[in-house]
Motif scaffolding. Structure first.
Motif, PDB file in Angstrom:
ATOM      1  N   ASP A   1      -0.910  -0.979   6.257  1.00 26.82           N
ATOM      2  CA  ASP A   1      -2.267  -1.704   5.656  1.00 26.82           C
ATOM      3  C   ASP A   1      -1.879  -2.474   4.360  1.00 26.82           C
ATOM      4  O   ASP A   1      -2.690  -3.437   3.807  1.00 26.82           O
ATOM      5  CB  ASP A   1      -3.266  -0.600   5.233  1.00 26.82           C
ATOM      6  CG  ASP A   1      -2.796   0.454   4.134  1.00 26.82           C
ATOM      7  OD1 ASP A   1      -1.610   0.594   4.174  1.00 26.82           O
ATOM      8  OD2 ASP A   1      -3.526   0.737   3.705  1.00 26.82           O
ATOM      9  N   GLU A   2      -0.470  -2.422   3.787  1.00 23.35           N
ATOM     10  CA  GLU A   2      -0.483  -3.192   2.633  1.00 23.35           C
ATOM     11  C   GLU A   2       0.389  -4.357   2.988  1.00 23.35           C
ATOM     12  O   GLU A   2       1.622  -4.214   3.740  1.00 23.35           O
ATOM     13  CB  GLU A   2       0.337  -2.068   1.554  1.00 23.35           C
ATOM     14  CG  GLU A   2      -0.307  -1.157   1.098  1.00 23.35           C
ATOM     15  CD  GLU A   2       0.506  -0.224   0.271  1.00 23.35           C
ATOM     16  OE1 GLU A   2       1.686  -0.419  -0.110  1.00 23.35           O
ATOM     17  OE2 GLU A   2      -0.038   0.856  -0.017  1.00 23.35           O
ATOM     18  N   LYS A   3       0.008  -5.586   2.370  1.00 28.57           N
ATOM     19  CA  LYS A   3       0.718  -6.769   3.003  1.00 28.57           C
ATOM     20  C   LYS A   3       2.202  -6.816   2.573  1.00 28.57           C
ATOM     21  O   LYS A   3       2.932  -7.028   3.554  1.00 28.57           O
ATOM     22  CB  LYS A   3      -0.005  -7.968   2.655  1.00 28.57           C
ATOM     23  CG  LYS A   3       0.385  -9.328   2.938  1.00 28.57           C
ATOM     24  CD  LYS A   3      -0.462 -10.317   3.070  1.00 28.57           C
ATOM     25  CE  LYS A   3       0.066 -11.567   3.784  1.00 28.57           C
ATOM     26  NZ  LYS A   3       1.300 -11.777   3.507  1.00 28.57           N
TER      27      LYS A   3
ATOM     28  N   GLN B   1      -9.041   1.096  -1.266  1.00 33.22           N
ATOM     29  CA  GLN B   1      -8.277   0.975  -0.343  1.00 33.22           C
ATOM     30  C   GLN B   1      -8.984   1.247   0.998  1.00 33.22           C
ATOM     31  O   GLN B   1      -8.515   0.927   2.349  1.00 33.22           O
ATOM     32  CB  GLN B   1      -6.963   1.765  -0.238  1.00 33.22           C
ATOM     33  CG  GLN B   1      -5.543   1.021  -0.931  1.00 33.22           C
ATOM     34  CD  GLN B   1      -4.737   1.798  -0.739  1.00 33.22           C
ATOM     35  OE1 GLN B   1      -4.357   2.576  -1.567  1.00 33.22           O
ATOM     36  NE2 GLN B   1      -3.592   1.301   0.383  1.00 33.22           N
ATOM     37  N   LYS B   2     -10.027   2.093   1.025  1.00 34.47           N
ATOM     38  CA  LYS B   2     -10.609   2.789   2.097  1.00 34.47           C
ATOM     39  C   LYS B   2     -11.749   1.558   2.475  1.00 34.47           C
ATOM     40  O   LYS B   2     -12.445   1.786   3.381  1.00 34.47           O
ATOM     41  CB  LYS B   2     -11.265   4.132   2.013  1.00 34.47           C
ATOM     42  CG  LYS B   2     -10.118   5.008   2.088  1.00 34.47           C
ATOM     43  CD  LYS B   2     -10.879   6.501   1.852  1.00 34.47           C
ATOM     44  CE  LYS B   2      -9.467   7.297   2.086  1.00 34.47           C
ATOM     45  NZ  LYS B   2      -9.888   8.768   1.773  1.00 34.47           N
TER      46      LYS B   2
ATOM     47  N   ARG C   1      -3.633  -4.638  10.239  1.00 31.57           N
ATOM     48  CA  ARG C   1      -3.577  -4.133   8.686  1.00 31.57           C
ATOM     49  C   ARG C   1      -4.515  -3.046   8.971  1.00 31.57           C
ATOM     50  O   ARG C   1      -4.573  -2.186   7.697  1.00 31.57           O
ATOM     51  CB  ARG C   1      -4.189  -5.259   7.982  1.00 31.57           C
ATOM     52  CG  ARG C   1      -3.438  -6.392   7.948  1.00 31.57           C
ATOM     53  CD  ARG C   1      -2.290  -6.139   6.886  1.00 31.57           C
ATOM     54  NE  ARG C   1      -2.555  -5.729   5.510  1.00 31.57           N
ATOM     55  CZ  ARG C   1      -2.975  -6.570   4.540  1.00 31.57           C
ATOM     56  NH1 ARG C   1      -2.841  -8.006   4.772  1.00 31.57           N
ATOM     57  NH2 ARG C   1      -3.313  -6.176   3.461  1.00 31.57           N
ATOM     58  N   THR C   2      -5.422  -2.782   9.753  1.00 31.51           N
ATOM     59  CA  THR C   2      -6.438  -1.386   9.852  1.00 31.51           C
ATOM     60  C   THR C   2      -6.133  -0.498  11.064  1.00 31.51           C
ATOM     61  O   THR C   2      -5.472  -1.028  12.085  1.00 31.51           O
ATOM     62  CB  THR C   2      -7.776  -1.832   9.656  1.00 31.51           C
ATOM     63  OG1 THR C   2      -8.015  -2.445  11.064  1.00 31.51           O
ATOM     64  CG2 THR C   2      -8.103  -2.733   8.647  1.00 31.51           C
TER      65      THR C   2
ATOM     66  N   LEU D   1      -3.838   4.466   6.275  1.00 35.11           N
ATOM     67  CA  LEU D   1      -4.254   3.495   6.704  1.00 35.11           C
ATOM     68  C   LEU D   1      -5.812   3.114   6.166  1.00 35.11           C
ATOM     69  O   LEU D   1      -6.394   2.841   6.988  1.00 35.11           O
ATOM     70  CB  LEU D   1      -4.220   3.110   8.315  1.00 35.11           C
ATOM     71  CG  LEU D   1      -2.758   3.098   9.080  1.00 35.11           C
ATOM     72  CD1 LEU D   1      -3.214   3.263  10.411  1.00 35.11           C
ATOM     73  CD2 LEU D   1      -2.348   1.866   8.668  1.00 35.11           C
ATOM     74  N   GLY D   2      -5.723   3.086   4.909  1.00 37.49           N
ATOM     75  CA  GLY D   2      -7.231   3.091   4.452  1.00 37.49           C
ATOM     76  C   GLY D   2      -8.158   3.892   4.727  1.00 37.49           C
ATOM     77  O   GLY D   2      -8.087   5.108   4.655  1.00 37.49           O
TER      78      GLY D   2
END
Lengths: 238, 681
Positions: free
Chosen positions: A11-13, B590-591, A37-38, A60-61
């Protein structure tokens, strides 16, 4: 040597760029067919592009890498986890028994080792066999099981037990309905509110006491009246 | 019971063991047939129980037979026979006719040639008779068609023609045009084509083409393949090979192994005939035939002897055409004999007497052709011809004995029933004794269990007190040092690693110094009671800059300090706001899966208090917790209680957490307010 079709989920670029760059630099055999990314994007891309290898970030978020695996129907690919979490994440990862896990920032040497190990496994394991692998949620993480190894599932409130041939009994942290969703149709058959059986492991079927089946390990499981016809259908026509 | 003397326990144990042994022996009887088959029969029995006795049961059985004919021919026969006896008992003549038809059809599929076809022939005709009386032209046509097929297989061509004519007439009498009629027609045309082809009539292809068309229209790919194979027999010489190959392709596509096997053999027979005709120039035909036969061998279908017999024939001709080359001649002649030999063995296993007879003929022919047989071949042929004679005699004898056997079987069965009753009585007695013994044991175990439990309870209480102490100590220790989040450290280093790797050394250096600053502050933290507001703000700056490096496209931030505050003078506990900022980023932003903002404000609150606000526009606490609950991966919480305790420990401090909502009542972030007494360094 054929390239390995791989997807990176991160998830982090900068972390994504870093891993992709290192793969291009040190593991030319890996062909990155998608970068997600998700978790939601990962589920869709894995489903559409059928990779052989997935680099999966744990956090992942909105969800975790474990949730991504759990939400896929089958796991016909190898997994390399990438993580910056502590020991508890490592424990959970080991539970899944992936090809490897890498701690970020990733060491190039370890990355090459992990990819080689994945390549070896991909060459050994025939695809159709791996295609029948599912991820089931256990206490604090996941485990991979082969569908053909599952004998029957038994509900226990909001949890359920899976009884396997080779790996004994597993406590699953989701209700039986979710297992039924994961194992739809033949040879699986829901015979009772609390029982889902693999018809290949049913040894006999009796009408006495309102109907029950005897499984190959000797367990007797009740058959509900309204589900008996469905079971008969599967047993007679398979 | 509790003071039972030891010898009685001993006796009971022996009795229990005996009981188990007898139970095992008893259950072994039922295990003789294959487990899967007995399960299937159990299921069938249960299913039949739910259906009204008589015609409905028989109809159900027939539908099952139809479905199982491809996958489990044996089970299909069982169903059809059972349907026949049921429909006979209940006098349902229409169903009886259908049952007769299915019995005959399935039997025809099993035994394609010879005397064994007498029973199916009779049944097919009987079925036709029943359908004629009932005026069921569709079924009548099918039954006549079946009878024609049986006659054809018995090489009674005249009768076959008669029955085909009758089938055609019955079919024309069917009232409704439609799929049902087309299906029947496809089968009748197929038979007509077969018979016409065998008689050498030109009309054969016309019939077959019609049949194929109808099969195609009614969606029966097996029928299409079957017709294609038949075309291989009766089409123009130049197109025959094409039809064979097309039929093989069709079966292969359907994964119909039995059909594929038959098609491969027929094609090979065709190739061998071509080879025979074209002589040595036709080597290609030889290769095609053996390739096809080898594929057939690998399929491991019934009728294995046939593939081997044909391989023998192919090698016979190869030897025949290469007589001048000694090596080739001998090796192929030997191969021919070996294949005949293995074909004999397979035929014996399958009790296929026709095949044994045919192979013996081939061997005799080969021996005659090349002047004499190897000794072992003579021997094996003689053995098998004796086997053949013996088996035939046995079968005849078995037929005679069948009736006497059935009577004896009935007597045996009643005797066995009596024996079983006796056995059950003994088992019941033993069962009672066993139950008493078990009850006694349970009583004893319960008593022991109570004693153990009491002991455990006292030790558990002690354990708990210890654990509580431990917990208190741990909380104190943790509170005294607010840590850096380990994921923050690793993820930041990863982002810096990326800068180093991909050509941005100056940026890397900048962020590394920021990171060093944060680390240094975290280390100092455990030593110092208070630092200046300026230092705290600087640390937050570095922290947020690093977080933004990690999340360049997601995170925006702002730090505001009220003008007029003497930042150098005002004091504050070190890294008090850091955990809240981290929470805002990790759980709020982030979520969210969309860009978000974190803002930090520090201002005066009245004359003697300082107000610190950390606000984010993330998903809110409730949603974050919900996501965490939905996850299969439960990670230990970082313990917001520790942070709260730290603030509570400061005299006069206050913490408010506000869940922000938009106008529609939807969560739009979280706001943390901390009030601190204003102190100076």
């Amino acid at each position: 040597m054929n390239p390995i079709r791989a997807i990176i989920v991160e998830d982090e670029k900068p972390a994504m760029d870093n891993l992709a760059g290192k793969l291009q630099r040190s593991c030319k055999i890996v062909d990155i067919i998608a970068q997600c990314r998700t978790g939601e994007e990962a589920i869709k891309e894995i489903h559409d592009k059928e990779p052989q290898l997935v680099f999966l970030d744990v956090q992942l978020g909105t969800m975790t890498g474990f949730d991504v695996l759990e939400r896929l129907q089958y796991i016909p690919f190898e997994v390399i986890f990438t993580t910056s979490f502590g020991q508890f994440a490592v424990d959970a990862i080991n539970n899944v028994n992936p090809v490897a896990y890498l701690v970020k920032p990733v060491d190039d040497k370890k990355l090459v080792q992990a990819v080689n190990k994945a390549r070896q496994k991909l060459e050994e394991a025939p695809q159709p066999e791996m295609g029948r692998r599912i991820a089931v949620p256990v206490m604090n993480g996941l485990e991979f099981l082969f569908v053909d190894d599952i004998m029957y599932c038994r509900a226990n409130d909001n949890y359920c037990f899976i009884h396997t041939v080779n790996e004994g009994r597993k406590l699953i942290t989701k209700p039986l309905a979710s297992m039924e969703k994961k194992l739809p149709g033949s040879p699986f058959c829901r015979i009772h509110r609390s029982h889902l059986v693999n018809c290949n492991f049913v040894k006999s079927f009796s009408r006495e006491d309102g109907g029950y089946v005897v499984m190959q390990d000797g367990t007797q499981l009740r058959v509900a009246n309204n589900r008996r016809d469905g079971l008969l259908e599967s047993l007679l026509r398979s | 019971m509790r003071t039972a003397p030891p010898y009685s326990i001993f006796a009971i144990r022996i009795l229990t063991a005996l009981l188990c042994l007898m139970l095992l022996a008893f259950s072994a009887e039922g295990r003789q047939s294959q487990p899967a088959d007995s399960l299937w029969k159990d299921s069938l029995r249960v299913a039949l129980n739910d259906i009204q006795a008589g015609a409905p049961q028989a109809e159900y059985l027939l539908s099952l037979a139809e479905q199982l004919q491809g996958s489990h021919p044996g089970r299909a026969v069982y169903c059809a026979e059972k349907a026949l006896s049921i429909s006979r008992n209940y006098g349902a003549s229409l169903t009886e006719g259908k049952s007769l038809y299915w019995c005959a059809l399935l039997e025809l599929r099993k035994n394609t040639y010879g005397d064994a076809l007498d029973v199916p022939k009779g049944r097919a005709k009987l079925a036709a008779e029943l359908f004629r009386k009932q005026e069921e032209p569709g079924w009548l046509a099918r039954s006549y068609d079946l009878a024609a097929n049986i006659h054809f297989n018995l090489e009674e061509d005249d009768s076959a023609v008669i029955y085909t004519r009758r089938a055609l007439a019955a079919m024309n009498a069917m009232e409704t045009a439609g799929t049902k009629k087309e299906r029947v027609a496809a089968e009748v045309y197929y038979t007509a084509g077969k018979i016409a082809g065998e008689a050498g009539s030109d009309s054969a292809l016309v019939w077959i083409n019609r049949s194929q068309e109808l099969h195609e229209r009614t969606g029966n790919p097996e029928g299409v393949a079957r017709a294609e194979l038949l075309k291989g027999f009766y089409a123009e010489p130049e197109s025959r090979e094409g039809h064979f190959l097309h039929a093989i392709e069709l079966y292969r596509k359907r994964d119909n192994r039995q059909g594929l096997y038959a098609a491969l053999i027929e094609y090979a027979v065709y190739c061998i005939n071509q080879y025979e005709d074209s002589g040595k120039r036709g080597e290609g035909w030889y290769r095609k035939s053996t390739r096809s036969l080898r594929e057939a061998l690998q399929l491991e279908q019934d009728g294995r002897c046939e593939a081997r017999r044909q391989l023998g024939i192919a090698h016979h001709w190869k030897a025949y055409f290469n007589q001048e080359d000694n090596n080739t001649f001998e090796s192929h002649l030997d191969s021919a004999y070996r294949y005949y030999e293995s074909a004999l063995i397979e035929a014996e296993k399958e009790s296929n007497f026709d095949c044994i007879r045919e192979i013996s003929e081939e061997i005799a022919k080969t021996c005659k052709e090349f002047g004499g047989c190897p000794e072992d071949i003579v021997w094996i042929t003689q053995t098998f011809s004796t086997v053949l004679q013996e088996r035939k005699a046995e079968i005849r004898k078995a037929g005679r004995e069948l009736t006497t056997y059935q009577v004896r079987e009935e007597q045996m069965r009643s005797r066995r029933r009596l024996q079983n009753l006796g056995l059950i009585a003994v088992i019941l007695l033993l069962g009672f004794l066993g139950t008493f013994y078990l009850l006694y044991q349970r009583q004893r175990i319960r008593h022991l269990g109570q004693k153990l439990k009491a002991e455990q309870e006292t030790s558990a209480a002690k354990q708990k007190a210890l654990e509580n102490q431990e917990k208190a100590l741990r909380a104190q220790r943790a509170a005294s040092r607010a840590q850096l989040n380990p994921h923050f450290i690793l993820n930041t280093l990863n982002a810096i690693d990326n800068l180093v790797n991909f050509g941005k050394p100056e940026d890397a250096s900048y962020y590394l110094t920021q990171f060093t600053h944060v680390c240094w502050r975290a280390m100092e933290n455990s030593r110092l009671e208070a630092i200046s507001l300026a230092d705290e703000v600087e640390t937050l700056q570095s922290l947020l800059a690093l977080e933004q490096l990690r999340l360049p496209d997601i995170l925006n931030y702002k730090i505001e300090v009220e003008e007029g505050l003497d930042q150098e003078k005002i004091s504050m506990p070190p890294m008090l706001l850091q955990p809240f900022v981290e929470n805002a980023i990790w759980h709020g932003i982030q979520k969210k899966q969309a860009p978000g903002k974190v803002s930090v404000q520090i201002c005066s609150n009245g004359a003697d208090r300082l107000k610190c606000v950390v606000e984010d526009n993330g998903i809110g606490r409730e949603k974050a917790a919900q996501l965490q609950r939905a996850s299969v991966f439960k990670r230990p919480s970082r313990g917001s209680t520790i942070i709260n305790e730290r603030i509570q420990a400061i005299e006069g401090a206050e913490l408010n957490i506000i869940d922000l909502k938009d106008n529609g009542g939807q969560p739009r972030g979280t706001r943390i307010e901390i009030l601190l007494p204003k102190k100076t360094l």
